[in-house]
Design an enzyme around this catalytic site. Structure first.
Site, PDB file in Angstrom:
ATOM      1  N   HIS A  99      -8.974 -40.920 -10.627  1.00 39.21           N
ATOM      2  CA  HIS A  99      -9.219 -41.516 -11.937  1.00 39.21           C
ATOM      3  C   HIS A  99     -10.123 -40.620 -12.781  1.00 39.21           C
ATOM      4  O   HIS A  99      -9.829 -40.319 -13.938  1.00 39.21           O
ATOM      5  CB  HIS A  99      -9.846 -42.902 -11.752  1.00 39.21           C
ATOM      6  CG  HIS A  99     -10.175 -43.587 -13.040  1.00 39.21           C
ATOM      7  ND1 HIS A  99     -11.414 -43.478 -13.630  1.00 39.21           N
ATOM      8  CD2 HIS A  99      -9.429 -44.356 -13.864  1.00 39.21           C
ATOM      9  CE1 HIS A  99     -11.419 -44.171 -14.757  1.00 39.21           C
ATOM     10  NE2 HIS A  99     -10.218 -44.722 -14.918  1.00 39.21           N
ATOM     11  N   ARG A 141      -2.945  -1.220  -7.075  1.00 39.23           N
ATOM     12  CA  ARG A 141      -2.169  -2.468  -7.130  1.00 39.23           C
ATOM     13  C   ARG A 141      -2.492  -3.151  -8.455  1.00 39.23           C
ATOM     14  O   ARG A 141      -3.502  -2.828  -9.095  1.00 39.23           O
ATOM     15  CB  ARG A 141      -2.529  -3.384  -5.964  1.00 39.23           C
ATOM     16  CG  ARG A 141      -3.989  -3.771  -5.969  1.00 39.23           C
ATOM     17  CD  ARG A 141      -4.388  -4.499  -4.716  1.00 39.23           C
ATOM     18  NE  ARG A 141      -5.828  -4.320  -4.521  1.00 39.23           N
ATOM     19  CZ  ARG A 141      -6.463  -4.564  -3.400  1.00 39.23           C
ATOM     20  NH1 ARG A 141      -5.818  -4.981  -2.352  1.00 39.23           N
ATOM     21  NH2 ARG A 141      -7.771  -4.377  -3.314  1.00 39.23           N
ATOM     22  N   SER A 153      11.035 -42.722 -21.998  1.00 38.42           N
ATOM     23  CA  SER A 153       9.913 -41.822 -21.756  1.00 38.42           C
ATOM     24  C   SER A 153       9.611 -41.882 -20.269  1.00 38.42           C
ATOM     25  O   SER A 153       9.277 -42.939 -19.743  1.00 38.42           O
ATOM     26  CB  SER A 153       8.695 -42.255 -22.573  1.00 38.42           C
ATOM     27  OG  SER A 153       7.649 -41.351 -22.344  1.00 38.42           O
ATOM     28  N   TYR A 208      11.431 -33.693 -25.337  1.00 43.84           N
ATOM     29  CA  TYR A 208      10.021 -33.321 -25.491  1.00 43.84           C
ATOM     30  C   TYR A 208       9.233 -33.660 -24.231  1.00 43.84           C
ATOM     31  O   TYR A 208       9.660 -34.454 -23.394  1.00 43.84           O
ATOM     32  CB  TYR A 208       9.383 -34.009 -26.704  1.00 43.84           C
ATOM     33  CG  TYR A 208       9.287 -35.514 -26.583  1.00 43.84           C
ATOM     34  CD1 TYR A 208       8.185 -36.106 -25.960  1.00 43.84           C
ATOM     35  CD2 TYR A 208      10.276 -36.355 -27.109  1.00 43.84           C
ATOM     36  CE1 TYR A 208       8.086 -37.475 -25.841  1.00 43.84           C
ATOM     37  CE2 TYR A 208      10.190 -37.728 -26.989  1.00 43.84           C
ATOM     38  CZ  TYR A 208       9.084 -38.280 -26.356  1.00 43.84           C
ATOM     39  OH  TYR A 208       8.983 -39.641 -26.220  1.00 43.84           O
ATOM     40  N   CYS A 245       5.925 -38.279 -20.162  1.00 45.73           N
ATOM     41  CA  CYS A 245       4.530 -38.471 -20.566  1.00 45.73           C
ATOM     42  C   CYS A 245       3.573 -38.622 -19.384  1.00 45.73           C
ATOM     43  O   CYS A 245       2.462 -39.093 -19.540  1.00 45.73           O
ATOM     44  CB  CYS A 245       4.414 -39.680 -21.492  1.00 45.73           C
ATOM     45  SG  CYS A 245       4.795 -41.239 -20.695  1.00 45.73           S
ATOM     46  N   GLY A 255      -6.818 -10.836   5.942  1.00 42.93           N
ATOM     47  CA  GLY A 255      -6.767 -11.543   7.210  1.00 42.93           C
ATOM     48  C   GLY A 255      -6.028 -10.765   8.271  1.00 42.93           C
ATOM     49  O   GLY A 255      -6.023 -11.127   9.434  1.00 42.93           O
ATOM     50  N   MET A 268      -5.112  -6.841  10.097  1.00 42.34           N
ATOM     51  CA  MET A 268      -5.969  -5.855  10.741  1.00 42.34           C
ATOM     52  C   MET A 268      -6.745  -5.012   9.744  1.00 42.34           C
ATOM     53  O   MET A 268      -6.235  -4.637   8.703  1.00 42.34           O
ATOM     54  CB  MET A 268      -5.126  -4.942  11.605  1.00 42.34           C
ATOM     55  CG  MET A 268      -5.967  -4.189  12.587  1.00 42.34           C
ATOM     56  SD  MET A 268      -5.132  -2.705  13.125  1.00 42.34           S
ATOM     57  CE  MET A 268      -5.539  -1.628  11.776  1.00 42.34           C
ATOM     58  N   LYS A 273       0.835  -1.204   0.000  1.00 41.86           N
ATOM     59  CA  LYS A 273       0.000   0.000   0.000  1.00 41.86           C
ATOM     60  C   LYS A 273       0.866   1.248   0.000  1.00 41.86           C
ATOM     61  O   LYS A 273       0.646   2.169  -0.803  1.00 41.86           O
ATOM     62  CB  LYS A 273      -0.907  -0.033   1.237  1.00 41.86           C
ATOM     63  CG  LYS A 273      -2.283   0.509   0.993  1.00 41.86           C
ATOM     64  CD  LYS A 273      -3.173   0.267   2.197  1.00 41.86           C
ATOM     65  CE  LYS A 273      -3.940  -1.033   2.070  1.00 41.86           C
ATOM     66  NZ  LYS A 273      -4.617  -1.411   3.308  1.00 41.86           N
ATOM     67  N   ARG A 291      -3.651   2.260   8.361  1.00 44.31           N
ATOM     68  CA  ARG A 291      -3.871   1.173   7.404  1.00 44.31           C
ATOM     69  C   ARG A 291      -2.707   0.190   7.424  1.00 44.31           C
ATOM     70  O   ARG A 291      -1.560   0.603   7.442  1.00 44.31           O
ATOM     71  CB  ARG A 291      -4.016   1.755   5.987  1.00 44.31           C
ATOM     72  CG  ARG A 291      -4.850   3.010   5.943  1.00 44.31           C
ATOM     73  CD  ARG A 291      -4.802   3.700   4.579  1.00 44.31           C
ATOM     74  NE  ARG A 291      -5.384   2.906   3.525  1.00 44.31           N
ATOM     75  CZ  ARG A 291      -5.326   3.231   2.230  1.00 44.31           C
ATOM     76  NH1 ARG A 291      -4.673   4.335   1.857  1.00 44.31           N
ATOM     77  NH2 ARG A 291      -5.880   2.460   1.324  1.00 44.31           N
TER      78      ARG A 291
HETATM   79  P1  ADP Z   1      -7.872  -2.630   2.592  1.00 44.47           P
HETATM   80  O1  ADP Z   1      -6.518  -3.141   2.899  1.00 44.47           O
HETATM   81  O2  ADP Z   1      -8.960  -3.472   3.139  1.00 44.47           O
HETATM   82  O3  ADP Z   1      -8.046  -2.283   1.156  1.00 44.47           O
HETATM   83  P2  ADP Z   1      -7.629   0.187   3.084  1.00 44.47           P
HETATM   84  O4  ADP Z   1      -6.525   0.628   3.963  1.00 44.47           O
HETATM   85  O5  ADP Z   1      -7.446   0.381   1.634  1.00 44.47           O
HETATM   86  O6  ADP Z   1      -8.011  -1.288   3.451  1.00 44.47           O
HETATM   87  O7  ADP Z   1      -8.919   0.968   3.564  1.00 44.47           O
HETATM   88  C1  ADP Z   1     -10.196   0.628   3.123  1.00 44.47           C
HETATM   89  C2  ADP Z   1     -10.905   1.852   2.617  1.00 44.47           C
HETATM   90  O8  ADP Z   1     -10.894   2.872   3.601  1.00 44.47           O
HETATM   91  C3  ADP Z   1     -10.259   2.487   1.427  1.00 44.47           C
HETATM   92  O9  ADP Z   1     -10.664   1.864   0.246  1.00 44.47           O
HETATM   93  C4  ADP Z   1     -10.764   3.884   1.474  1.00 44.47           C
HETATM   94  O10 ADP Z   1     -12.016   3.975   0.852  1.00 44.47           O
HETATM   95  C5  ADP Z   1     -10.900   4.125   2.958  1.00 44.47           C
HETATM   96  N1  ADP Z   1      -9.779   4.936   3.408  1.00 44.47           N
HETATM   97  C6  ADP Z   1      -8.578   4.535   3.855  1.00 44.47           C
HETATM   98  N2  ADP Z   1      -7.800   5.594   4.138  1.00 44.47           N
HETATM   99  C7  ADP Z   1      -8.524   6.701   3.873  1.00 44.47           C
HETATM  100  C8  ADP Z   1      -8.288   8.102   3.935  1.00 44.47           C
HETATM  101  N3  ADP Z   1      -7.124   8.574   4.348  1.00 44.47           N
HETATM  102  N4  ADP Z   1      -9.268   8.919   3.568  1.00 44.47           N
HETATM  103  C9  ADP Z   1     -10.455   8.444   3.159  1.00 44.47           C
HETATM  104  N5  ADP Z   1     -10.746   7.139   3.049  1.00 44.47           N
HETATM  105  C10 ADP Z   1      -9.804   6.272   3.401  1.00 44.47           C
HETATM  106 MG    MG Z   2      -7.938  -0.926   0.050  1.00 42.55          MG
END
Ligand code: ADP
Ligand code: MG
Ligand code: MG
Length: 864
Positions: free
Chosen positions: A452, A336, A752, A838, A819, A102, A104, A22, A93
């Site tokens: 099978h 991404r 083979s 091959y 094969c 999975g 936070m 991220k 985040r």
């Molecule tokens: P995930 O890893 O689940 O994608 P994110 O960190 O991308 O989690 O956060 C999920 C959502 O929270 C983002 O898609 C966005 O819409 C919102 N978000 C995160 N940070 C901000 C921010 N600084 N301002 C506004 N919305 C935010």
């Molecule tokens: Mg996101």
């Protein structure tokens, strides 16, 4: 100590390993001139230090300094409003170096307190917005940092809505939300985990919770399944909030720079007006397609188009991005490389190369070769499909519908009426071959991807779903039960062997698409391929299909599949029962005629290309009906059944896989050997007389000792004297044959590698029983992957390498092929690309083998 916290502008050129996915994306987007809210990143190094020692010296000082920088960039104070200025709020985040669900959840609106709410409310003139933001923070923080269950907060929200007669969250007033926030605060206080009003305390709590979430059970399981190293750690992004919930000119959305389902170029995605982050995913309201923006926000739409182009220009791949619009202003929050279907992957790679965004070589390397078989088959039209009845394992790609049948006879009855059939069995055995051959689809309740049913279905090119555990099949009663629904003989079923889904009724299918892109990609790839690609094919039809897909011959033609044909089985059984040489001769004569015709058909379909025929491999009792059935018939006075039963009992083996089969059987029943080889030679001779160019080769299975090869070769040479010689080879599928390669190689023209048996014997496991434990072995991390699907390089690969090296040394003219099922699996193909001449794959995996071989050739040109 080196720095551990960086503003986006300070982190340019840093690695994804340090910044997390991220943070890395945000830094790149900012650098590319895209609008990104100011943010700083706490590195994965800080996380690793914390997890190791429980503390990160100097971290909070650095965080405070960077927060001061954010205050400078935004002109706001963290957590505190000043005058008419709203407070600076942030999101916290998580972001590991590889995408990893999975861990936070993100916390939004962090920094807010009772005091901050008042300031936010004053500054925006929107108390409802302020209280809404606060109650969201309380619930997120309460769950993620303070450890209360999310349902508790949801429950309190529902109770409030009921009391106020509100249908949705949107009906709640500022006062309602204020009341809710106070209720949350009181609840957290009462359970001994009070919410910290101090913004800095909130921040510390959240950052450490992100660090610790690296070790969540969910995250650990995910890492194990996907082989992600345990010691990467996660970065934390702290980013200034922007608000998509400030009214109708605000909102939040996700976009793809190309359609992830089809690969078509163009902006694709969803948008939700007046909403904050999680609302889109939470499914509270239905988002609208991005296209809609063209009508009411054309400028925003145009801006998104420019953003998409910039993102692709920078990342040189299809991007999946998240954005928020605050009062008409666009902000990017994440990007991404987007997940995509196989079809989309091919089209995107080809079109990006044509646009000059990537090179052709990159395009070739970007496509997952194992996904190609699904591209040539129809699929269930998911937009029009109902909910599936069942889900099993996707064993053989493509979708089909037809009437349920529970036996060979059932399938034959339907086929005779020109109706499509789906063969439904608890599991399949070699006796089901006729039904499997005629069916449009195969469904089993038991078995894994190498059972099978799965192996045969892929060979036949019939879509199949196996191991649908919720299914109970009662073949004798002509019915099956799934999820309380009864399926009777003749009922319509649809299955999709690419997804494993099974539907009741006939569900609309969509034709295979995108072949033009695939052929273009393969044409680019071809010059890099050194490894030959042949097909495993037992019928002229398979041979033709394989040839169309680019097979350069047949590497494995299994003669037993011909033996199972209905009009031949009685003769095979007579052969097994023969009491005198005359009886045996009569049966062999009949089979000779069938085999010769079969071979002619296959040689004709592969005219000019080599066709390797493997002489009879399975033990004879596989051709007899099940003992139980024979016993019943014998008891009812059936004389033939009584004799068969006697023979069957005499032939019965405790472990047929290691029993009287292959070369052992051929040497001790040489009549079968002679009949088969003669049929092959005679077929070739007749075709030559027609002016064709047949190129037969013959090989013996299951050899473990050079003496066996010597004896078999002597038998073959008797016939070669009459017809002229053809290449004579042996399968290398017992570990002993691999170990004695130097002694065997001078006796033959080719090896083979039968990697199915070689794997079974190297591991000491049987594919038919491994379904009980192999999947768990992989889950538990005892094996990195299922070695019956992908060649085990370490052990089986070592045997193979040894046999190749010693065999070649003893016989420099030795040709080498593979094969087993692995011959069409991309990773295995790449492994043998430099070792062998091959590989041979089932027809539908010929494309995979071609692409994987080219990828191997290309990577060896480009040292990494
Ligand atoms: P995930 O890893 O689940 O994608 P994110 O960190 O991308 O989690 O956060 C999920 C959502 O929270 C983002 O898609 C966005 O819409 C919102 N978000 C995160 N940070 C901000 C921010 N600084 N301002 C506004 N919305 C935010
Ligand atoms: Mg996101
Ligand atoms: Mg074998």
């Amino acid at each position: 100590m080196s720095a551990q916290v960086y503003l986006l502008e300070e982190a340019e050129g840093f690695s994804k390993d340090l910044l997390g996915g991220k943070g890395f994306g945000l830094v790149a987007m900012r650098k590319a001139g895209l609008p990104v809210p100011p943010a700083f990143v706490i590195t994965t190094e800080a996380c690793r230090r914390y997890l190791r020692t429980g503390e990160v010296p100097g971290l909070w000082e650095e965080v405070r300094a960077k927060m001061a920088a954010l205050e400078g960039l935004t002109g706001k104070r963290f957590g505190l409003g000043e005058g008419n200025n709203p407070p600076l709020l942030v999101s916290v985040r998580s972001g590991a170096p590889v995408s990893m669900p999975g861990m936070m959840d993100t916390i939004l609106n962090l920094g807010l307190s009772l005091q901050g709410v008042a300031a936010l409310s004053r500054a925006t003139g929107n108390p409802r917005f302020a209280w809404d933001s606060f109650r969201r923070l309380l619930a997120m923080y309460g769950e993620v940092v303070l450890g209360e269950r999310a349902e508790v907060f949801e429950g309190m929200l529902s109770a409030l809505k009921e009391r106020k007669g509100a249908r949705s969250d949107a009906d709640l007033t500022a006062e309602d939300l204020e009341e809710l926030a106070h209720a949350y605060l009181a609840h957290l206080e009462a359970r001994g985990t009070p919410f910290p009003m101090d913004p800095w305390a909130q921040l510390e709590g959240a950052v450490l919770a992100v660090f610790r979430s690296w070790n969540n059970p969910r995250a650990r399981v995910y890492r194990r399944i996907y082989g992600i190293p345990e010691d990467l750690g996660t970065a934390v992004v702290v980013q200034a909030m922007v608000f998509g919930n400030l009214g109708e000119d605000s909102g939040t959305g996700v976009g793809f720079t190309r359609n992830p389902a089809t690969g078509e170029k163009g902006l694709y995605g969803e948008y939700l007006r007046n909403a904050q982050g999680e609302d889109v995913v939470a499914g509270i309201r239905t988002p609208e397609p991005l296209d809609r923006l063209k009508d009411y926000a054309p400028e925003l739409y145009g801006e998104l188009l420019r953003v998409a182009e910039r993102l692709e220009g920078h990342f040189r791949d299809m991007q999946d991005f998240e954005f928020t619009v605050e009062k008409g202003r666009l902000f990017l929050l994440q990007t991404r490389s987007g997940k995509r279907t196989a079809q989309a992957a091919v089209r995107i790679a080809v079109e990006m190369a044509e646009e000059g965004l990537i090179t052709r070589e990159e395009a070739i390397l970007r496509v997952e070769a194992n996904a190609l078989p699904g591209l040539l088959r129809p699929a269930v039209d998911r937009e029009r499909a109902p909910r599936p009845l069942l889900k099993g394992l996707p064993a053989s790609p493509g979708a089909a519908f037809g009437h349920a049948a529970f036996s060979n006879e059932g399938v034959e009855r339907l086929s005779a009426q020109g109706l499509p059939a789906i063969l439904v069995r608890p599991e399949t055995t070699p006796e089901d071959i006729t039904g499997m051959y005629l069916a449009k689809g195969i469904l089993t309740a038991r078995g894994g991807l190498t059972s099978h049913a799965a192996v045969v279905a892929r060979g036949l090119g019939v879509p199949a779903v196996v191991g649908a555990e919720a299914l109970r099949v009662f073949p004798e009663e002509g019915r099956a039960v799934a999820e309380g629904v009864e399926v009777r003989e003749g009922d319509l079923l649809t299955l999709d062997g690419s997804t494993g889904e099974v539907y009741l009724g006939a569900v609309p299918l969509v034709e295979a698409a995108g072949e033009a892109y695939l052929h273009k990609l393969l044409a680019w790839a071809e010059p890099y391929r050194r490894l030959g690609v042949r097909a495993n094919a037992d019928t002229p039809e398979d041979a033709r299909r394989a040839r169309e897909l680019g097979a350069e011959g047949i590497g494995l033609c299994r003669t037993e599949h011909m033996f199972f044909h209905e009009e031949r089985l009685p003769w095979v059984r007579r052969l097994i029962l023969a009491a005198t040489p005359e009886e045996e001769d009569e049966a062999l004569q009949a089979l000779f005629r069938f085999q010769k015709e079969d071979f002619k058909g296959i040689l004709k379909a592969m005219d000019g290309l080599p066709v390797t025929v493997r002489l009879l491999d399975p033990p004879l009792h596989e051709f007899l009906p099940p003992l139980e059935e024979l016993r019943q018939k014998a008891e009812a006075g059936d004389e033939e059944a009584r004799r068969l039963l006697e023979r069957a009992e005499a032939l019965r083996e405790v472990n047929p896989m290691l029993g009287f089969r292959g070369v052992r059987l051929l040497l001790l029943r040489p009549g079968i050997f002679r009949m088969q080889l003669k049929a092959l030679l005679e077929a070739a001779k007749e075709l030559k007389e027609e002016g064709l160019n047949p190129r037969p080769e013959v090989m013996v299975p299951l050899v473990a000792d050079p003496k066996e090869v010597e004896r078999a070769k002597a038998l073959a040479e008797e016939l070669f004297r009459e017809y002229g010689p053809i290449p004579f080879g042996t399968m290398v599928e017992t570990p002993r044959a691999a170990l004695l390669a130097a002694e065997i190689a001078p006796l033959v023209d080719f090896f083979s590698f039968g990697t199915n048996d070689l794997t079974q014997m190297a591991f000491g496991l049987s594919r038919d029983d491994a379904g009980k434990f192999l999947p768990r072995y992989v889950e538990e991390g005892l094996l990195p992957f299922d070695p019956t699907e992908r060649l085990d390089e370490k052990g089986v690969g070592r045997l193979l390498r040894l046999a190749v090296e010693e065999g070649r040394r003893a016989n420099p003219a030795l040709k080498l092929g593979l094969c087993g099922e692995h011959g069409g699996e991309a990773g295995s193909v790449r492994f043998v690309a430099d070792l062998l001449d091959y590989t041979s794959a089932s027809p539908f995996r010929v494309l995979t083998a071609r692409l994987a071989a080219a990828q191997a050739g290309l990577s060896s040109l480009q040292p990494v």
